[in-house]
Structures are given as structure tokens and as C-alpha cells.
Design a protein around this motif. Sequence first.
Motif, PDB file in Angstrom:
ATOM      1  N   LEU A   2       0.265  -0.847  -0.282  1.00 25.79           N
ATOM      2  CA  LEU A   2       0.198  -0.229   0.252  1.00 25.79           C
ATOM      3  C   LEU A   2       0.760   1.126   0.453  1.00 25.79           C
ATOM      4  CD1 LEU A   2      -2.745   1.298   0.303  1.00 25.79           C
ATOM      5  CD2 LEU A   2      -2.306   1.055   3.128  1.00 25.79           C
ATOM      6  N   TRP A   3       1.785   1.282   0.920  1.00 29.98           N
ATOM      7  CA  TRP A   3       3.118   2.247   0.834  1.00 29.98           C
ATOM      8  C   TRP A   3       3.657   2.975   0.200  1.00 29.98           C
ATOM      9  CZ3 TRP A   3       0.982   1.807   6.790  1.00 29.98           C
ATOM     10  CH2 TRP A   3      -0.096   2.977   7.028  1.00 29.98           C
TER      11      TRP A   3
ATOM     12  N   SER B 152       4.690   3.315   7.215  1.00 27.88           N
ATOM     13  CA  SER B 152       3.217   4.440   7.027  1.00 27.88           C
ATOM     14  C   SER B 152       3.004   4.755   6.177  1.00 27.88           C
ATOM     15  CB  SER B 152       4.056   5.226   8.850  1.00 27.88           C
ATOM     16  OG  SER B 152       5.328   5.951   7.749  1.00 27.88           O
ATOM     17  N   PRO B 153       2.207   5.490   6.088  1.00 28.71           N
ATOM     18  CA  PRO B 153       1.662   6.367   4.876  1.00 28.71           C
ATOM     19  C   PRO B 153       3.432   7.970   4.269  1.00 28.71           C
ATOM     20  CG  PRO B 153       0.417   7.810   6.677  1.00 28.71           C
ATOM     21  CD  PRO B 153       0.805   6.249   7.035  1.00 28.71           C
ATOM     22  N   GLY B 154       2.797   8.348   3.501  1.00 26.51           N
ATOM     23  CA  GLY B 154       3.444   9.601   2.847  1.00 26.51           C
ATOM     24  C   GLY B 154       4.635   9.294   1.220  1.00 26.51           C
TER      25      GLY B 154
ATOM     26  N   GLU C 168       6.511  12.138   2.888  1.00 32.49           N
ATOM     27  CA  GLU C 168       6.763  12.799   4.070  1.00 32.49           C
ATOM     28  C   GLU C 168       7.728  12.779   5.008  1.00 32.49           C
ATOM     29  OE1 GLU C 168       3.383  14.257   6.915  1.00 32.49           O
ATOM     30  OE2 GLU C 168       3.637  14.189   5.133  1.00 32.49           O
TER      31      GLU C 168
ATOM     32  N   TYR D 186      -3.601  13.381   5.489  1.00 30.64           N
ATOM     33  CA  TYR D 186      -3.794  12.835   5.917  1.00 30.64           C
ATOM     34  C   TYR D 186      -5.993  12.069   5.145  1.00 30.64           C
ATOM     35  CZ  TYR D 186      -3.794   7.394   5.987  1.00 30.64           C
ATOM     36  OH  TYR D 186      -3.661   6.340   6.115  1.00 30.64           O
TER      37      TYR D 186
ATOM     38  N   ARG E 184      -5.239  11.919   1.435  1.00 29.42           N
ATOM     39  CA  ARG E 184      -4.880  10.521   1.054  1.00 29.42           C
ATOM     40  C   ARG E 184      -5.341   9.486   1.747  1.00 29.42           C
ATOM     41  NH1 ARG E 184      -3.144   7.675  -1.598  1.00 29.42           N
ATOM     42  NH2 ARG E 184      -0.936   6.271  -1.694  1.00 29.42           N
ATOM     43  N   ALA E 185      -5.960   9.096   3.029  1.00 32.89           N
ATOM     44  CA  ALA E 185      -6.904   8.496   3.291  1.00 32.89           C
ATOM     45  C   ALA E 185      -7.926   7.561   2.624  1.00 32.89           C
ATOM     46  CB  ALA E 185      -6.901   8.308   5.195  1.00 32.89           C
TER      47      ALA E 185
ATOM     48  N   GLU F 275      -6.014   5.830  -0.197  1.00 28.30           N
ATOM     49  CA  GLU F 275      -5.847   4.725   0.028  1.00 28.30           C
ATOM     50  C   GLU F 275      -7.014   3.831  -0.111  1.00 28.30           C
ATOM     51  OE1 GLU F 275      -2.485   6.294   3.092  1.00 28.30           O
ATOM     52  OE2 GLU F 275      -3.736   5.401   3.404  1.00 28.30           O
TER      53      GLU F 275
ATOM     54  N   TRP G 104     -10.328   0.573   7.392  1.00 32.69           N
ATOM     55  CA  TRP G 104      -9.959   2.373   6.498  1.00 32.69           C
ATOM     56  C   TRP G 104     -11.620   3.505   6.492  1.00 32.69           C
ATOM     57  CZ3 TRP G 104      -5.707   0.763   6.379  1.00 32.69           C
ATOM     58  CH2 TRP G 104      -3.639   0.485   6.063  1.00 32.69           C
TER      59      TRP G 104
END
Length: 262
Positions: free
Chosen positions: A21-22, A28-30, A34, A204, A207-208, A211, A239
Motif C-alpha cells: 500500500l505504502w 506508514s503513509p506518505g 513525508e 491524511y 490521502r486515506a 488509499e 480504513w
Amino acid sequence: MTGEAHQPEYDEQAIVFLEGLWGDGFLSPGGPEEVDRIVAGLDLAGKKVLDIGCGSGGITLFLARNYPLAHITGFDVEQPVIDAANARAREYGLTDRASFLRADPGPLPFGDESFDIVFSKDALVHVADKESLFADVFRVLRPGGRFAASDWMIGHDDEPSREMRDYLAAEGLSFGMGSPARYRAAMKKAGFVDVATVDRNPWYRVRAREELEQLKQARDGTLAQKVGQAYVDKNIRTWTAMLTVLDSGEHRPTHVFGTKPA
């Protein structure tokens, strides 16, 4: 930092899913963008860096490859992610500039004034005792050292709402969320100066949603083949619950910074 014997929450299935996913090595995201935002105000040249909650090593090795630091140590409490990080360091040929260490939850396994910079990306949420955490981070920093991190926070320190409890139950992880105000207070109590937080909830929330669409599209794709469709479906529910508390503002991803006086 205190804790009891730790059972891994990020096993091989979780690592494969989150990296799918990331991005490779990111739990973790970004992504790199990020990370760059978090360290933008730091001079890493020739510095000794600690990455707390390094996960599978993607961020630790990104910093080693893209910034002129002297050495970076990735620390985590889970063996599966440390194994993945060590394998990645060997693959990238970075074992001379990056190393990884696992230890049980508790005081950081490093001597006083060991690091110029302490970094963390969305991992301190797993430590409920923020006051002891930041006292220990302060201890391992050298005078004049900098702390820079992002973390998943809650907008208040009262009882979580029903929606937040639903989200935390869906995650099923050992989240010990605190508010930005609690982080700032704990850091100042530890002795940090120039303490600041930056709200990343607006970013986020957008962004979420992206995702979640990725996950819906992944139900019949390669990611579902790797981790199982049921695992993808579970995270679609997670999510969806997370977006509710992001939209309400109760879930507040935040950057946090501080300096140990020289």
C-alpha cells in the motif's frame, strides 16, 4: 518507555500488505515525501541518528541513502521487521552506514547522549507512557540534539468517542494515543525546548481516501493474492472506520519537534 514481553503485531503478512500500500520498506503513509517534510529543518550532515520504530527499514535506509549522515540506527521491538530491515540493508549495500537492533519494550537500549538526532515515523503511538518515552529520548540525545517525528495522535485526552473506539478495535493494534497537547507537555517536562507540532490531519484525510480506493481495487489483484482477500477486506473496513475519525478531527496525524538544550 516501559512494557512487557512483546508479541509481534507486524508479521510477514502485515509487512507485505503495508508495503504493497505504502511502498517498499514503508509501513506508514506518505512515502519519501513525508519523510523529507519531517527532516526538512534538520542538518543531518555527519550526524549520528536513531530511528525509533524503524519497521522494515525503508525509512531508515532512505535517510542513509539520501542524506549525508554519519550513521543511522534503526530500533524496533519486533523481530520480523528487523529481519526484513537487515535483509534490505544488505541488498542496498548500506550495512556500513545503517544498522538495526531489536529489544523488548522498555528503556531505550542506548547509552546517555548517544545520538545527535532522534527520528520516528508513526511508531510512538504504540507507547502509552508519553512522559517516560520523552524523558528517555531526551536522555539518549546529545546536548543540542534534535528530535523530529510524526505520530498518530488523538485530538483530546478525554475518553475516545464510540467512533474512535470502533476504529481502534478495527485496527487491533496496541495504540496508546495521546493528544498534541500531551506530547508538547511531556516533551517540555523532559527538558526539550523549541517544542512544536504541525497538524497533518488535512493531508491524511485526502490521502486515506485514495488509499481506500487502492484497497477496493486490490480486492482482485496481486496484493490480495499475496495476503488473501479476507485480509484486504478487513483493512477496507479499518480504513472506512478510520476515515470517520479523520473527518471528525478526532484522529490527528501530527509532526512533532524539539531540541535538547546545548
